[in-house]
Every structure is written in C-alpha cells, then in structure tokens.
Design a protein around this motif. Structure first.
Motif, PDB file in Angstrom:
ATOM      1  N   ALA A 103       9.340   5.219  72.468  1.00  0.00           N
ATOM      2  CA  ALA A 103       8.822   5.710  71.240  1.00  0.00           C
ATOM      3  C   ALA A 103       9.901   6.004  70.357  1.00  0.00           C
ATOM      4  O   ALA A 103      10.810   6.742  70.932  1.00  0.00           O
ATOM      5  N   ARG A 104       9.842   6.155  69.255  1.00  0.00           N
ATOM      6  CA  ARG A 104      10.872   6.311  68.187  1.00  0.00           C
ATOM      7  C   ARG A 104      10.423   8.004  67.818  1.00  0.00           C
ATOM      8  O   ARG A 104       9.429   8.629  67.856  1.00  0.00           O
ATOM      9  N   GLU A 105      11.575   8.808  67.613  1.00  0.00           N
ATOM     10  CA  GLU A 105      11.522  10.201  67.030  1.00  0.00           C
ATOM     11  C   GLU A 105      12.262  10.476  66.107  1.00  0.00           C
ATOM     12  O   GLU A 105      13.311   9.597  65.762  1.00  0.00           O
ATOM     13  N   LEU A 106      12.070  11.617  65.162  1.00  0.00           N
ATOM     14  CA  LEU A 106      12.802  11.831  64.127  1.00  0.00           C
ATOM     15  C   LEU A 106      14.114  12.448  64.348  1.00  0.00           C
ATOM     16  O   LEU A 106      14.183  13.333  65.185  1.00  0.00           O
ATOM     17  N   LEU A 107      15.196  11.736  63.731  1.00  0.00           N
ATOM     18  CA  LEU A 107      16.517  11.980  64.163  1.00  0.00           C
ATOM     19  C   LEU A 107      17.327  12.560  62.955  1.00  0.00           C
ATOM     20  O   LEU A 107      18.195  13.400  63.188  1.00  0.00           O
ATOM     21  N   HIS A 108      16.762  11.950  61.750  1.00  0.00           N
ATOM     22  CA  HIS A 108      17.817  12.468  60.634  1.00  0.00           C
ATOM     23  C   HIS A 108      17.060  12.358  59.368  1.00  0.00           C
ATOM     24  O   HIS A 108      16.070  11.834  59.171  1.00  0.00           O
ATOM     25  N   MET A 109      17.422  13.225  58.316  1.00  0.00           N
ATOM     26  CA  MET A 109      16.647  13.128  57.037  1.00  0.00           C
ATOM     27  C   MET A 109      17.557  13.252  55.887  1.00  0.00           C
ATOM     28  O   MET A 109      18.707  13.758  56.140  1.00  0.00           O
ATOM     29  N   LEU A 110      17.233  12.606  54.906  1.00  0.00           N
ATOM     30  CA  LEU A 110      18.061  12.478  53.834  1.00  0.00           C
ATOM     31  C   LEU A 110      17.462  12.680  52.467  1.00  0.00           C
ATOM     32  O   LEU A 110      15.870  12.239  52.559  1.00  0.00           O
ATOM     33  N   ALA A 111      17.820  13.303  51.386  1.00  0.00           N
ATOM     34  CA  ALA A 111      17.259  13.348  50.347  1.00  0.00           C
ATOM     35  C   ALA A 111      18.218  13.120  49.131  1.00  0.00           C
ATOM     36  O   ALA A 111      19.343  13.377  49.201  1.00  0.00           O
ATOM     37  N   ARG A 112      17.763  12.905  47.978  1.00  0.00           N
ATOM     38  CA  ARG A 112      18.505  12.554  46.740  1.00  0.00           C
ATOM     39  C   ARG A 112      17.613  12.475  45.305  1.00  0.00           C
ATOM     40  O   ARG A 112      16.372  11.968  45.476  1.00  0.00           O
ATOM     41  N   MET A 113      18.095  12.601  44.532  1.00  0.00           N
ATOM     42  CA  MET A 113      17.445  12.660  43.130  1.00  0.00           C
ATOM     43  C   MET A 113      17.076  11.340  42.648  1.00  0.00           C
ATOM     44  O   MET A 113      17.888  10.390  42.915  1.00  0.00           O
ATOM     45  N   ARG A 114      15.997  10.929  42.110  1.00  0.00           N
ATOM     46  CA  ARG A 114      15.648   9.788  41.798  1.00  0.00           C
ATOM     47  C   ARG A 114      16.437   9.145  40.497  1.00  0.00           C
ATOM     48  O   ARG A 114      16.541   8.173  40.123  1.00  0.00           O
ATOM     49  N   ARG A 115      16.718  10.249  39.518  1.00  0.00           N
ATOM     50  CA  ARG A 115      17.597   9.855  38.354  1.00  0.00           C
ATOM     51  C   ARG A 115      18.838  10.842  38.284  1.00  0.00           C
ATOM     52  O   ARG A 115      18.485  12.032  38.584  1.00  0.00           O
ATOM     53  N   GLY A 116      19.736  10.231  37.884  1.00  0.00           N
ATOM     54  CA  GLY A 116      20.895  11.229  37.905  1.00  0.00           C
ATOM     55  C   GLY A 116      21.664  11.316  39.332  1.00  0.00           C
ATOM     56  O   GLY A 116      21.238  10.803  40.276  1.00  0.00           O
ATOM     57  N   ASN A 117      22.729  12.183  39.378  1.00  0.00           N
ATOM     58  CA  ASN A 117      23.292  12.352  40.523  1.00  0.00           C
ATOM     59  C   ASN A 117      23.374  13.753  41.025  1.00  0.00           C
ATOM     60  O   ASN A 117      24.487  13.935  41.706  1.00  0.00           O
ATOM     61  N   LYS A 118      22.548  14.517  40.627  1.00  0.00           N
ATOM     62  CA  LYS A 118      22.703  15.921  40.919  1.00  0.00           C
ATOM     63  C   LYS A 118      22.317  15.989  42.489  1.00  0.00           C
ATOM     64  O   LYS A 118      21.450  15.440  42.775  1.00  0.00           O
TER      65      LYS A 118
END
Length: 148
Positions: free
Chosen positions: A114-129
């Motif tokens: 079974a798979r388990e959560l190893l990593h999370m990532l977030a980014r802005m949808r517009r721009g590079n803030k």
C-alpha cells in the motif's frame, strides 16, 4: 430614391448607445405624442480582488500529522483530489485553490504494498512568489469547506 432616403433617415434616430438596453421605448402622452425616455445604462460588475469565502469554522490540519498516512486515510482528512497522476508505483494527488497548487506524493512502503504519503509540495498558480505547504493546504481545505 427620395422615398428610400426618407425611410432610412427615419430609422437613424433610434440608435441605442453601447452599454444600454432598448427595453424602454418611451411613453405615449395624452395628446398622442411619444415622449421618449433615456435608455437604462447597465452598471459594470463590481470587481472583487479576492474571492469571498464563507465564514466557516476552520481548524488547520498540521502537515506534519499527514506524513505516513495511507491514501484512504489522507482522503478522509483532506477530501478527494482534483487530479491523480501516476509515475510508476508513485501516485501524485493534486489539489488546487484559487492561488496555489498542493501536491501529495504517495509511495509504496514495500514493493507491491500500500502507498503512503511521503512528500508534499506547494506552489503558486500565477507568478513565482513562495508559499508554504501549510498555507497552501489551509487554502485548499477552506475552499473545500466553502464548496460544501
């Protein structure tokens, strides 16, 4: 030709300016003359800089409490993703708010397991803030609450 010109000139007075409606044609006075009224001009929609979010009680879900969760457990806490992408045995679940994208990477602990959560990532949808994973997750959860 003169009759055509007179007929066309009679039509020219009914032009409606842009942004108005031709629903109000005027009123007939007691003497039988038509009293014209000014056309109603449509108002421009109000521009909202930020979407209105319903005042719903919100309790943040700390990202450190999510690591190691199974796909089923994660979905019960956050909800169904908008998109699931597969990369071999790895699954990437994507969630989006108005401002950011949140990706959760699920990896099998053992081959075929079974798979388990190893990593999370977030980014802005517009721009590079920059945006933190926690801030993006909070936005996603708030948006899901507002949508019901």
């Amino acid at each position: 030709m003169a009759m055509i010109a007179m007929g066309l000139s009679a039509c020219g007075g009914n032009a409606v300016p842009p942004g108005s409606t031709n629903a109000n044609y005027g009123e007939l006075s007691n003497s039988g003359a038509i009293k014209t009224t000014r056309p109603v001009t449509r108002k421009k929609p109000e521009s909202a800089k930020s979407p209105k979010v319903a005042a719903i009680p919100f309790k943040p879900i700390p990202t450190d409490t999510l690591k190691g969760l199974s796909e089923e457990a994660f979905e019960s806490r956050i909800g169904a993703p908008e998109m699931i992408r597969g990369e071999g045995e790895i699954r990437v679940w994507q969630y989006r708010s108005e401002q950011c994208s949140f990706d959760a990477f699920f990896v099998p602990k053992a081959e075929g397991g079974a798979r388990e959560l190893l990593h999370m990532l977030a980014r802005m949808r517009r721009g590079n803030k920059a945006i933190t994973v926690q801030d993006c997750l909070d936005q996603v959860v708030k948006q899901k609450l507002a949508q019901g």
